[in-house]
Design a protein around this motif. Structure first.
Motif, PDB file in Angstrom:
ATOM      1  N   LEU A   1      14.735 -14.965  -4.191  1.00 40.47           N
ATOM      2  CA  LEU A   1      13.828 -14.012  -3.549  1.00 40.47           C
ATOM      3  C   LEU A   1      14.567 -12.727  -3.183  1.00 40.47           C
ATOM      4  N   PHE A   2      15.749 -12.873  -2.614  1.00 39.26           N
ATOM      5  CA  PHE A   2      16.546 -11.703  -2.214  1.00 39.26           C
ATOM      6  C   PHE A   2      17.035 -10.925  -3.432  1.00 39.26           C
ATOM      7  N   ILE A   3      17.524 -11.645  -4.444  1.00 43.16           N
ATOM      8  CA  ILE A   3      18.063 -10.987  -5.637  1.00 43.16           C
ATOM      9  C   ILE A   3      16.990 -10.162  -6.347  1.00 43.16           C
ATOM     10  N   THR A   4      15.778 -10.707  -6.444  1.00 49.27           N
ATOM     11  CA  THR A   4      14.702 -10.017  -7.161  1.00 49.27           C
ATOM     12  C   THR A   4      14.088  -8.875  -6.346  1.00 49.27           C
ATOM     13  N   ARG A   5      14.612  -8.652  -5.152  1.00 51.07           N
ATOM     14  CA  ARG A   5      14.132  -7.547  -4.324  1.00 51.07           C
ATOM     15  C   ARG A   5      15.241  -6.576  -3.932  1.00 51.07           C
ATOM     16  N   LEU A   6      16.455  -6.862  -4.356  1.00 55.51           N
ATOM     17  CA  LEU A   6      17.616  -6.099  -3.910  1.00 55.51           C
ATOM     18  C   LEU A   6      17.515  -4.623  -4.273  1.00 55.51           C
ATOM     19  N   GLY A   7      17.129  -4.326  -5.506  1.00 57.63           N
ATOM     20  CA  GLY A   7      17.032  -2.929  -5.943  1.00 57.63           C
ATOM     21  C   GLY A   7      16.029  -2.145  -5.138  1.00 57.63           C
ATOM     22  N   TYR A   8      14.913  -2.770  -4.822  1.00 54.31           N
ATOM     23  CA  TYR A   8      13.871  -2.082  -4.053  1.00 54.31           C
ATOM     24  C   TYR A   8      14.289  -1.906  -2.595  1.00 54.31           C
ATOM     25  N   ILE A   9      15.004  -2.892  -2.055  1.00 55.59           N
ATOM     26  CA  ILE A   9      15.484  -2.798  -0.668  1.00 55.59           C
ATOM     27  C   ILE A   9      16.442  -1.626  -0.519  1.00 55.59           C
ATOM     28  N   ILE A  10      17.313  -1.437  -1.506  1.00 53.35           N
ATOM     29  CA  ILE A  10      18.300  -0.347  -1.450  1.00 53.35           C
ATOM     30  C   ILE A  10      17.614   1.011  -1.543  1.00 53.35           C
ATOM     31  N   HIS A  11      16.567   1.098  -2.382  1.00 55.35           N
ATOM     32  CA  HIS A  11      15.888   2.374  -2.604  1.00 55.35           C
ATOM     33  C   HIS A  11      14.505   2.397  -1.962  1.00 55.35           C
ATOM     34  N   VAL A  12      14.344   1.732  -0.848  1.00 48.73           N
ATOM     35  CA  VAL A  12      13.032   1.631  -0.214  1.00 48.73           C
ATOM     36  C   VAL A  12      12.492   3.017   0.162  1.00 48.73           C
ATOM     37  N   PRO A  13      11.205   3.301  -0.110  1.00 49.67           N
ATOM     38  CA  PRO A  13      10.615   4.594   0.271  1.00 49.67           C
ATOM     39  C   PRO A  13      10.575   4.771   1.789  1.00 49.67           C
ATOM     40  N   ASP A  14      10.391   6.013   2.223  1.00 46.31           N
ATOM     41  CA  ASP A  14      10.340   6.300   3.655  1.00 46.31           C
ATOM     42  C   ASP A  14       9.066   5.766   4.301  1.00 46.31           C
ATOM     43  N   LYS A  15       7.995   5.673   3.505  1.00 50.75           N
ATOM     44  CA  LYS A  15       6.710   5.242   4.031  1.00 50.75           C
ATOM     45  C   LYS A  15       6.066   4.264   3.056  1.00 50.75           C
ATOM     46  N   LEU A  16       5.476   3.198   3.587  1.00 52.57           N
ATOM     47  CA  LEU A  16       4.749   2.241   2.766  1.00 52.57           C
ATOM     48  C   LEU A  16       3.394   1.964   3.409  1.00 52.57           C
ATOM     49  N   GLU A  17       2.341   2.154   2.625  1.00 53.75           N
ATOM     50  CA  GLU A  17       0.994   1.923   3.137  1.00 53.75           C
ATOM     51  C   GLU A  17       0.595   0.473   2.893  1.00 53.75           C
ATOM     52  N   PHE A  18      -0.085  -0.102   3.860  1.00 54.81           N
ATOM     53  CA  PHE A  18      -0.594  -1.462   3.736  1.00 54.81           C
ATOM     54  C   PHE A  18      -2.080  -1.446   4.060  1.00 54.81           C
ATOM     55  N   VAL A  19      -2.912  -1.661   3.031  1.00 59.18           N
ATOM     56  CA  VAL A  19      -4.363  -1.697   3.211  1.00 59.18           C
ATOM     57  C   VAL A  19      -4.800  -3.153   3.172  1.00 59.18           C
ATOM     58  N   PHE A  20      -5.292  -3.627   4.295  1.00 59.30           N
ATOM     59  CA  PHE A  20      -5.576  -5.056   4.458  1.00 59.30           C
ATOM     60  C   PHE A  20      -6.980  -5.438   4.002  1.00 59.30           C
ATOM     61  N   VAL A  21      -7.947  -4.532   4.160  1.00 55.34           N
ATOM     62  CA  VAL A  21      -9.330  -4.849   3.802  1.00 55.34           C
ATOM     63  C   VAL A  21      -9.925  -3.717   2.963  1.00 55.34           C
ATOM     64  N   GLU A  22     -11.029  -4.030   2.291  1.00 52.22           N
ATOM     65  CA  GLU A  22     -11.748  -3.025   1.520  1.00 52.22           C
ATOM     66  C   GLU A  22     -12.415  -2.020   2.462  1.00 52.22           C
ATOM     67  N   PRO A  23     -12.675  -0.795   1.983  1.00 59.36           N
ATOM     68  CA  PRO A  23     -13.309   0.223   2.848  1.00 59.36           C
ATOM     69  C   PRO A  23     -14.627  -0.244   3.466  1.00 59.36           C
ATOM     70  N   PHE A  24     -15.434  -1.041   2.729  1.00 65.03           N
ATOM     71  CA  PHE A  24     -16.718  -1.469   3.275  1.00 65.03           C
ATOM     72  C   PHE A  24     -16.562  -2.484   4.407  1.00 65.03           C
ATOM     73  N   ALA A  25     -15.372  -3.085   4.519  1.00 66.03           N
ATOM     74  CA  ALA A  25     -15.111  -4.037   5.609  1.00 66.03           C
ATOM     75  C   ALA A  25     -14.239  -3.419   6.697  1.00 66.03           C
ATOM     76  N   ARG A  26     -14.008  -2.112   6.591  1.00 63.49           N
ATOM     77  CA  ARG A  26     -13.110  -1.428   7.551  1.00 63.49           C
ATOM     78  C   ARG A  26     -13.659  -1.475   8.974  1.00 63.49           C
ATOM     79  N   LEU A  27     -14.983  -1.580   9.102  1.00 61.96           N
ATOM     80  CA  LEU A  27     -15.596  -1.672  10.429  1.00 61.96           C
ATOM     81  C   LEU A  27     -15.118  -2.908  11.191  1.00 61.96           C
ATOM     82  N   LEU A  28     -14.712  -3.929  10.445  1.00 63.19           N
ATOM     83  CA  LEU A  28     -14.266  -5.178  11.075  1.00 63.19           C
ATOM     84  C   LEU A  28     -12.874  -5.049  11.670  1.00 63.19           C
ATOM     85  N   VAL A  29     -12.134  -4.008  11.251  1.00 59.46           N
ATOM     86  CA  VAL A  29     -10.765  -3.796  11.755  1.00 59.46           C
ATOM     87  C   VAL A  29     -10.692  -2.367  12.313  1.00 59.46           C
ATOM     88  N   PRO A  30     -11.191  -2.158  13.510  1.00 61.33           N
ATOM     89  CA  PRO A  30     -11.332  -0.793  14.051  1.00 61.33           C
ATOM     90  C   PRO A  30     -10.054  -0.212  14.659  1.00 61.33           C
TER      91      PRO A  30
END
Length: 328
Positions: A20-49
């Protein structure tokens, strides 16, 4: 490496963490400054206010994603061993799942398809139990609810509803009540969503949820050239797996044959449902890695030439690491 995971040894969990660590090492070293995480679809966004998209730091995002992948790998491994789909207990499904989850950089971060893989594995537990289960209506209803929950998180998951009916065809004699139960399970979740829309004076736009289903299937998708190169060892292993399955198909138990057929259809449905999303993201194909991991595990468990299958897996691992470091 493959030889180690062919045995069912609890110490293999430690090796899984290493992979798990080996297959992520390159990305960990060059990780972007910002990462977006979208948990639900826009039509369900009301459920997560609350504003959560950038609540996690990039490092924490990758760490949590890695932990979730490890948990999913263990759940999938338990599922395959529980239903004895490979005829021998091993840690190969978990190894293949962890490896394939590191295939592309977008796979390495938190995303809706990654969360949906928990629901997909849960759904597989339900569908595999149809073979010897007495209450198919209850199982179908539960699976329908699981698909509906997945649709709230990631709308293309809706097409996995077809897997319920395919499982009923494969595992059970036809009974219209079983087929309708799945629909009722799906409708139950969206009924409550409709009530929520109504209470928030948005019921007029409720029908907009289904508009993406009418989209035209795209003629082509844009993927980086390095992604195509990464797919070469993947396709090689997949082809070898198909040949190996053909050799042993009629030697397997009926339940095993039907289960692999179901996994094949789920792989196809998950792969071709990407077009429903407003914008294409390669992390959609995370939905394909659970069935693909089982196919890969089958090949590596029954392959006979050690030098060849070990070299093939090493090639896949090196390709993932190389392109991860050279994609920045």
């Amino acid at each position: 490496m493959i030889q180690v995971f062919r045995s069912f040894n609890p110490l293999n969990v430690l090796w899984l963490v290493v992979v798990l660590f080996i297959t992520r090492l390159g990305y960990i070293i060059h990780v972007p400054d910002k990462l977006e995480f979208v948990f639900v679809e826009p039509f369900a966004r009301l459920l997560v206010p609350v504003a959560y998209e950038y609540a996690l730091s990039p490092g924490l995002n990758i760490l949590i994603a890695g932990v979730l992948i490890l948990i999913q790998a263990m759940l999938l491994n338990y599922l395959i061993n529980h239903y004895n789909l490979l005829s021998k207990p091993s840690f190969l499904p978990a190894l293949m799942y962890v490896t394939l989850s590191g295939l592309f950089s977008p796979f390495l971060i938190l995303s809706a398809p990654l969360i949906c893989n928990f629901l997909l594995i849960w759904m597989l537990f339900k569908l595999f139990s149809l073979y010897k289960g007495d209450n198919a209506k209850s199982i179908s209803y539960d699976a329908g609810m699981i698909v509906a929950l997945g649709s709230l998180i990631y709308f293309p998951f809706i097409y996995l509803f077809l897997a319920i009916w395919i499982a009923l065809i494969l595992f059970k004699p036809f009974n219209w009540r079983d087929w309708v139960s799945g629909i009722l399970g799906y409708v139950t979740i969206f009924f409550f969503l409709a009530v929520f829309y109504y209470l928030n004076d948005k019921i007029a736009v409720f029908y907009n949820i289904w508009l993406p289903l009418g989209k035209k299937f795209p003629d082509h998708i844009s993927i980086n050239s390095y992604n195509y190169l990464l797919l070469i060892p993947v396709l090689m292993i997949l082809v070898l797996c198909i040949f190996k399955l053909q050799q042993n198909f009629f030697k397997s138990y009926v339940q095993t044959r039907k289960s692999f057929q179901l996994l094949f259809f789920i792989f196809l449905i998950a792969g071709f449902s990407f077009y429903v999303n407003a914008s294409f993201h390669i992390n959609h194909f995370l939905l394909c890695i659970a069935p693909a991991a089982v196919f890969f595990a089958y090949y590596f468990l029954y392959a006979t030439k050690k030098w060849f299958y070990e070299s093939l897996f090493l090639l896949l691992l090196i390709s993932i690491i190389y392109f991860q470091f050279n994609n920045f």
